[in-house]
Motif scaffolding. Structure first.
Motif, PDB file in Angstrom:
ATOM      1  N   TYR A 172       0.821  -1.214   0.000  1.00 47.73           N
ATOM      2  CA  TYR A 172       0.000   0.000   0.000  1.00 47.73           C
ATOM      3  C   TYR A 172       0.858   1.269   0.000  1.00 47.73           C
ATOM      4  CZ  TYR A 172      -4.709  -1.848   0.316  1.00 47.73           C
ATOM      5  OH  TYR A 172      -5.909  -2.443   0.017  1.00 47.73           O
ATOM      6  N   ILE A 173       1.966   1.259   0.712  1.00 53.21           N
ATOM      7  CA  ILE A 173       2.853   2.428   0.687  1.00 53.21           C
ATOM      8  C   ILE A 173       3.333   2.690  -0.735  1.00 53.21           C
ATOM      9  CG2 ILE A 173       5.140   3.240   1.375  1.00 53.21           C
ATOM     10  CD1 ILE A 173       4.650   2.044   4.119  1.00 53.21           C
ATOM     11  N   ALA A 174       3.739   1.619  -1.430  1.00 54.06           N
ATOM     12  CA  ALA A 174       4.178   1.779  -2.822  1.00 54.06           C
ATOM     13  C   ALA A 174       3.041   2.313  -3.693  1.00 54.06           C
ATOM     14  CB  ALA A 174       4.681   0.446  -3.356  1.00 54.06           C
ATOM     15  N   GLY A 175       1.822   1.782  -3.481  1.00 52.77           N
ATOM     16  CA  GLY A 175       0.695   2.234  -4.290  1.00 52.77           C
ATOM     17  C   GLY A 175       0.315   3.678  -4.016  1.00 52.77           C
ATOM     18  N   ILE A 176       0.313   4.072  -2.744  1.00 54.09           N
ATOM     19  CA  ILE A 176      -0.085   5.440  -2.384  1.00 54.09           C
ATOM     20  C   ILE A 176       0.967   6.446  -2.844  1.00 54.09           C
ATOM     21  CG2 ILE A 176      -0.513   6.988  -0.425  1.00 54.09           C
ATOM     22  CD1 ILE A 176      -1.744   4.551   1.012  1.00 54.09           C
ATOM     23  N   LEU A 177       2.239   6.116  -2.683  1.00 60.12           N
ATOM     24  CA  LEU A 177       3.293   7.038  -3.093  1.00 60.12           C
ATOM     25  C   LEU A 177       3.380   7.204  -4.607  1.00 60.12           C
ATOM     26  CD1 LEU A 177       6.186   6.121  -0.611  1.00 60.12           C
ATOM     27  CD2 LEU A 177       4.624   8.065  -0.524  1.00 60.12           C
ATOM     28  N   SER A 178       2.810   6.260  -5.358  1.00 53.86           N
ATOM     29  CA  SER A 178       2.836   6.369  -6.822  1.00 53.86           C
ATOM     30  C   SER A 178       1.715   7.261  -7.368  1.00 53.86           C
ATOM     31  CB  SER A 178       2.729   4.978  -7.447  1.00 53.86           C
ATOM     32  OG  SER A 178       1.448   4.407  -7.202  1.00 53.86           O
ATOM     33  N   GLY A 192     -11.404  20.359  -0.905  1.00 50.71           N
ATOM     34  CA  GLY A 192     -11.679  19.019  -0.404  1.00 50.71           C
ATOM     35  C   GLY A 192     -11.106  18.794   0.990  1.00 50.71           C
ATOM     36  N   THR A 193     -11.729  17.917   1.727  1.00 53.69           N
ATOM     37  CA  THR A 193     -11.290  17.575   3.087  1.00 53.69           C
ATOM     38  C   THR A 193     -10.390  16.342   3.066  1.00 53.69           C
ATOM     39  OG1 THR A 193     -13.200  16.143   3.459  1.00 53.69           O
ATOM     40  CG2 THR A 193     -13.446  18.493   3.991  1.00 53.69           C
ATOM     41  N   GLY A 194      -9.892  15.994   4.242  1.00 58.23           N
ATOM     42  CA  GLY A 194      -9.084  14.786   4.364  1.00 58.23           C
ATOM     43  C   GLY A 194      -9.862  13.536   3.995  1.00 58.23           C
ATOM     44  N   TRP A 195     -11.154  13.514   4.349  1.00 59.78           N
ATOM     45  CA  TRP A 195     -11.991  12.381   3.981  1.00 59.78           C
ATOM     46  C   TRP A 195     -12.147  12.285   2.460  1.00 59.78           C
ATOM     47  CZ3 TRP A 195     -13.733   7.911   5.399  1.00 59.78           C
ATOM     48  CH2 TRP A 195     -14.823   7.352   4.739  1.00 59.78           C
ATOM     49  N   ASN A 196     -12.322  13.442   1.785  1.00 56.48           N
ATOM     50  CA  ASN A 196     -12.406  13.450   0.317  1.00 56.48           C
ATOM     51  C   ASN A 196     -11.114  12.921  -0.297  1.00 56.48           C
ATOM     52  OD1 ASN A 196     -14.087  16.574   0.707  1.00 56.48           O
ATOM     53  ND2 ASN A 196     -15.064  14.622   0.181  1.00 56.48           N
ATOM     54  N   LYS A 197      -9.992  13.293   0.299  1.00 57.33           N
ATOM     55  CA  LYS A 197      -8.691  12.822  -0.194  1.00 57.33           C
ATOM     56  C   LYS A 197      -8.599  11.301  -0.092  1.00 57.33           C
ATOM     57  CE  LYS A 197      -3.754  13.088   0.901  1.00 57.33           C
ATOM     58  NZ  LYS A 197      -2.719  13.706   1.770  1.00 57.33           N
ATOM     59  N   PHE A 198      -9.041  10.791   1.040  1.00 58.75           N
ATOM     60  CA  PHE A 198      -8.964   9.340   1.245  1.00 58.75           C
ATOM     61  C   PHE A 198      -9.927   8.599   0.321  1.00 58.75           C
ATOM     62  CE2 PHE A 198     -10.781   5.608   3.432  1.00 58.75           C
ATOM     63  CZ  PHE A 198      -9.644   4.827   3.533  1.00 58.75           C
ATOM     64  N   TRP A 199     -11.200   9.029   0.305  1.00 56.99           N
ATOM     65  CA  TRP A 199     -12.228   8.261  -0.379  1.00 56.99           C
ATOM     66  C   TRP A 199     -12.239   8.485  -1.893  1.00 56.99           C
ATOM     67  CZ3 TRP A 199     -14.496   4.141   1.157  1.00 56.99           C
ATOM     68  CH2 TRP A 199     -15.625   3.673   0.502  1.00 56.99           C
ATOM     69  N   SER A 200     -11.882   9.691  -2.346  1.00 58.07           N
ATOM     70  CA  SER A 200     -11.990  10.018  -3.774  1.00 58.07           C
ATOM     71  C   SER A 200     -10.681   9.854  -4.530  1.00 58.07           C
ATOM     72  CB  SER A 200     -12.484  11.462  -3.950  1.00 58.07           C
ATOM     73  OG  SER A 200     -13.745  11.639  -3.331  1.00 58.07           O
ATOM     74  N   ILE A 201      -9.547   9.827  -3.815  1.00 61.43           N
ATOM     75  CA  ILE A 201      -8.255   9.717  -4.500  1.00 61.43           C
ATOM     76  C   ILE A 201      -7.509   8.446  -4.101  1.00 61.43           C
ATOM     77  CG2 ILE A 201      -5.995  10.779  -4.828  1.00 61.43           C
ATOM     78  CD1 ILE A 201      -7.284  13.493  -4.532  1.00 61.43           C
ATOM     79  N   ILE A 202      -7.251   8.296  -2.799  1.00 60.49           N
ATOM     80  CA  ILE A 202      -6.398   7.190  -2.356  1.00 60.49           C
ATOM     81  C   ILE A 202      -7.052   5.834  -2.596  1.00 60.49           C
ATOM     82  CG2 ILE A 202      -5.326   6.112  -0.350  1.00 60.49           C
ATOM     83  CD1 ILE A 202      -4.808   8.884   0.753  1.00 60.49           C
ATOM     84  N   VAL A 203      -8.323   5.685  -2.195  1.00 63.75           N
ATOM     85  CA  VAL A 203      -8.978   4.376  -2.343  1.00 63.75           C
ATOM     86  C   VAL A 203      -9.073   3.935  -3.799  1.00 63.75           C
ATOM     87  CG1 VAL A 203     -11.146   3.123  -2.020  1.00 63.75           C
ATOM     88  CG2 VAL A 203     -10.228   4.520  -0.157  1.00 63.75           C
ATOM     89  N   PRO A 204      -9.591   4.764  -4.727  1.00 65.24           N
ATOM     90  CA  PRO A 204      -9.677   4.280  -6.117  1.00 65.24           C
ATOM     91  C   PRO A 204      -8.322   4.143  -6.806  1.00 65.24           C
ATOM     92  CG  PRO A 204     -10.447   6.551  -5.952  1.00 65.24           C
ATOM     93  CD  PRO A 204     -10.270   6.069  -4.550  1.00 65.24           C
ATOM     94  N   SER A 206      -5.422   3.503  -5.501  1.00 66.07           N
ATOM     95  CA  SER A 206      -4.587   2.436  -4.941  1.00 66.07           C
ATOM     96  C   SER A 206      -5.226   1.069  -5.159  1.00 66.07           C
ATOM     97  CB  SER A 206      -4.341   2.671  -3.447  1.00 66.07           C
ATOM     98  OG  SER A 206      -5.558   2.667  -2.729  1.00 66.07           O
ATOM     99  N   ARG A 207      -6.183   1.003  -6.075  1.00 65.75           N
ATOM    100  CA  ARG A 207      -6.849  -0.270  -6.341  1.00 65.75           C
ATOM    101  C   ARG A 207      -5.886  -1.366  -6.804  1.00 65.75           C
ATOM    102  NH1 ARG A 207     -12.379  -0.251  -9.623  1.00 65.75           N
ATOM    103  NH2 ARG A 207     -13.044   0.654  -7.631  1.00 65.75           N
ATOM    104  N   PRO A 208      -4.864  -1.076  -7.631  1.00 67.75           N
ATOM    105  CA  PRO A 208      -3.909  -2.153  -7.964  1.00 67.75           C
ATOM    106  C   PRO A 208      -3.232  -2.746  -6.724  1.00 67.75           C
ATOM    107  CG  PRO A 208      -3.673  -0.326  -9.489  1.00 67.75           C
ATOM    108  CD  PRO A 208      -4.601   0.138  -8.411  1.00 67.75           C
TER     109      PRO A 208
END
Length: 288
Positions: A172-178, A192-204, A206-208
């Motif tokens: 996950y660290i590799a996926g998030i940093l990419s 955007g808020t921290g929750w928007n960052k997590f749910w709208s950017i990091i989660v989709p 970092s799907r690989p």
């Protein structure tokens, strides 16, 4: 002749790896399929057809083993995904001690599974274990973690997660940093808020990484044996037996052909569950 050599030159570099793959993977796999149809020992074998498979499916603890294996695989892979993602987000932030915490969380993956199983067996002892002793300090009577049929399998699963979440964290660290910084900057401009960052950017995005963690953890859970055997040996009764531990008991009893048939069945079960899951997740990645 020189033209043929130039066209095949690069393939010669694959030959050593191909030979190793043939000797270490393909040959034992093919041999296992053959010997699953035999009654064999170290000096002789006799062809008996599908009798080993019929006997294996009549094993009294097999239904429990299949159920426990699926529960164990789903619980461990799910927790590794959730904890790996949350820890990955935390340890790619501006936290000052993140490098130290990464090392601490990854360390258990370097320790022998047998050693961890022995250590946690002692820690989970109902009367003398460290966990229940700590709970008694605050007035809580701890349960028999490995002796209670309702808790034993989940107790081992949580130890498995504790040991293996470090691998998920690294992925996950590799996926998030990419993930390109442009996405975060655009979100910040839009307020955007921290929750928007997590749910709208990091989660989709970092799907690989999620795909890799799910597949590796799920297959590992289906094939798990050493931790279960070290901590419970399939007990109490058959309540923590997995398919792999049932197979090992057959080897212990000298039923080598029967155990080999069990290994073939386990191979087919893992393939039947993991391949469709992998294809489904690949299709979801393409849709993204």
């Amino acid at each position: 002749m020189n033209g043929v050599f130039k066209r095949t030159y690069s393939y010669w570099f694959l030959l050593p790896a191909g030979i190793i793959y043939l000797l270490i993977f393909l040959t034992p796999t093919i041999s296992s399929f053959f010997f699953s149809f035999t009654r064999w020992d170290l000096s002789d074998w006799q062809y008996i057809g599908f009798e080993n498979f019929r006997m294996f499916f009549r094993e009294q603890s097999l239904a429990i083993g299949f159920r426990n294996t699926l529960i164990y695989a789903v619980v461990t892979s799910s927790l590794k995904v959730v904890l790996g993602l949350l820890l990955g987000v935390l340890l790619t932030s501006k936290l000052r001690s993140k490098h130290f915490l990464r090392s601490i969380i990854f360390f258990p993956t370097l320790v022998s599974t047998i050693a961890i199983g022995i250590a946690f067996s002692m820690m989970m002892h109902p009367t003398e274990g460290l966990i229940n002793s700590a709970l008694s300090v605050v007035g809580i009577t701890g349960p028999d973690w490995l002796g209670n049929p309702k808790l034993a399998l989940l107790s081992v699963a949580f130890v498995d997660v504790w040991k293996g979440v470090g691998i998920a964290l690294v992925i996950y660290i590799a996926g998030i940093l990419s993930i390109p910084e442009d996405y975060y900057e655009a979100l910040q401009i839009d307020g955007g808020t921290g929750w928007n960052k997590f749910w709208s950017i990091i989660v989709p995005l970092s799907r690989p990484a999620t795909h890799s963690v799910i597949i590796l953890s799920f297959i590992g859970g289906l094939r798990s044996f050493d931790l279960i055997w070290t901590m419970t040996k399939g007990g109490p009764g058959f309540t923590t037996d997995l398919i792999a531990s049932i197979i090992y008991k057959q080897y212990q009893g000298g039923f080598y052909g029967l155990a080999t048939a069990g290994n073939v069945i386990l191979f087919l079960v893992v393939a039947a569950l993991a391949v469709p899951l992998n294809l489904y997740m690949n299709r979801k990645e393409v849709d993204l």
